[in-house]
Design an enzyme around this catalytic site. Structure first.
Site: not given
Length: 491
Positions: A19, A119
């Site tokens: 991520h 995110d």
């Protein structure tokens, strides 16, 4: 007259390398594409485990030395939720606890804020951005197919009245062939799970963002991306613009371990140098992939019987595997004890034809090697992109998260992989005969179409990021949108 301060992109990634580095690498492209018209400010959450904290600090040290205009703002620590019902529930709740600190950090920026880039697990913080009057972008580190599913999930929730694990039939995700329920991502199978509830909320939050940045390319996933763009994912409500800027290949922790040109090649690469072209099947299962002894026995039997050359990255169980493990599900494997894990005589019988590697291996270098002809992979999106970048066909063996959907897309939609039947009810167990069949198919005549399609996708990937390619054009549109939207935060 003093020059106006450079606007900054404020990033809030989840701490996992897949991520964090994927988001950072994508936004670095924005920084460079914009002629240094932006800086980057990375908001650093303290991960919930010591191992993850160490890895994040390694990334921070490396990027701080990169020479680019990247700054780091450490957010105050928060107490992790003690009653999380699952991995996704834990991650989303833990990130959401940082919302007040994110608001204070963005409000206190000494320069205009081009956007808050979130995110996917932090998507509900679009409300924080809206309250401050700054644009918000969700970064999708997974596939366009997963994006289409997440946006469409509230619709499916109303239409499908039973749990997806109870459904008799297929699930219709816009832009994809009909999806068997067993191919849905782990967090959305059980409607009663808090993980499922979070994914419903996340999909709704995506729709409130200014835009969505996706680590994919138009030519890789035309169906799902078109379904989002033309309104089929969420009927009656236009989705935010999607900017497919990929493939962006995350350096992750491998960048610091990669051998320099002045050093000898990694032992795995040196072994590949002695193998014929396209003769080796590569087996590797990501930073969290490991198997119980019974599964290891099945893999060894399959590799011996199929007769193909192989390079197998085999990891041992996490050191924390005495209970629930890390709260965020990030139990990393240990270096394997091959004498304990492998059947007696396996290494001797396969000597010269196979290499079992018990620790970290340079996956991108291995996939780039001409001796590699196929990849048995867990199907994490970063690994898939690395494989496609080098034109390597796959046999996906999904283990967790969204990987079952990835495997379905690779086989049924992209055509770059051969199917491998896993038993989800037995913790994604694969019988030796099934793995043997899949490897023979992947490396033999039956896999020719997958190899041809993988070679096509290699060209698609590379053309997309070239100047004038689809991802380069998306990056230009994103840079212009960010430049136009940069504003001082409003408290």
């Amino acid at each position: 007259m003093a020059a106006a301060p450079t606007p900054t992109l404020v990033l809030l990634p989840e701490w996992g390398a897949g991520h964090l580095m994927s988001m950072l690498e994508s936004c670095k492209r924005v920084l460079l594409r914009g002629g240094r018209a932006f800086s980057i400010t990375l908001l650093v959450m303290r991960p919930p485990t010591a191992q993850a904290t160490s890895q994040v600090e390694e990334h921070v040290r490396r990027e701080a030395a990169s020479g680019l205009d990247i700054r780091f703002h450490r957010l105050p620590a928060v107490d992790p939720p003690a009653d999380a019902a699952g991995v996704e529930d834990f991650i989303a709740r833990y990130i959401q606890l940082h919302a007040p600190h994110v608001r204070d950090a963005v409000a206190g920026m000494p320069c205009p804020v081009a956007a808050l880039v979130l995110d996917l697990f932090a998507a509900p913080m679009v409300d924080v951005a809206r309250g401050l009057g700054v644009p918000s972008y969700v970064f999708m580190s997974s596939t366009g197919a997963m994006l289409a599913l997440m946006l469409h999930l509230p619709v499916l929730h109303r239409v499908v009245t039973v749990g997806f694990d109870e459904l008799d039939g297929e699930v219709h995700v816009p832009g994809l062939p009909p999806v068997p329920p067993e191919c849905l991502p782990c967090p959305v199978v059980d409607k009663k799970s808090p993980n499922y509830t979070w994914f419903l909320r996340l999909g709704d939050s995506f729709m409130d963002a200014t835009g969505i940045i996706a680590n994919t390319a138009d030519g890789l996933e035309p169906g799902p991306l078109a379904a989002v763009a033309d309104g089929r994912a969420v009927p009656g409500r236009p989705a935010p613009p999607v900017y497919p800027v990929g493939p962006v290949l995350s350096h992750g922790s491998s960048a610091s371990k990669k051998d320099s040109s002045s050093e000898p090649p990694h032992q795995c690469v040196a072994w590949l140098d002695a193998q014929p072209p396209a003769s080796v099947v590569f087996l590797c299962f990501g930073s969290m992939g490991w198997f119980e002894p019974a599964q290891v026995v099945e893999i060894t039997a399959a590799l011996e019987r199929c007769g193909h050359r192989f390079l197998w990255v085999l990891r041992g169980p996490p050191s924390s595997k005495s209970g629930a493990g890390a709260p965020d599900g990030s139990e990393h494997p240990t270096d394997a004890n091959l004498e304990e894990l492998l059947p007696e005589g396996f290494l001797r019988r396969t000597e010269g034809k196979g290499l079992v590697w018990p620790t970290w291996a340079p996956q991108k270098e291995i996939l780039a090697h001409p001796a590699v002809g196929g990849f048995v992979t867990h199907g994490g999106w970063n690994s898939v992109l690395e494989s496609l970048w080098h034109g390597i066909p796959m046999a996906p063996w999904p283990l967790y998260a969204e990987q079952h959907l990835n495997a379905f897309e690779l086989v049924a939609d992209m055509g770059v992989a051969v199917p491998l039947k896993v038993d989800r009810k037995r913790d994604n167990f694969v019988e030796a005969a099934e793995l043997e069949r899949a490897v023979r198919c992947l490396m033999g005549e039956e896999g020719r179409k997958a190899r041809e399609k993988a070679a096509e996708m290699r060209d698609v990937c590379r053309k997309a990021v070239e100047k004038g390619g689809s991802s380069d054009a998306a990056l230009q549109r994103l840079s212009e949108a960010l430049h136009d939207g940069a504003v001082p935060p409003t408290i």
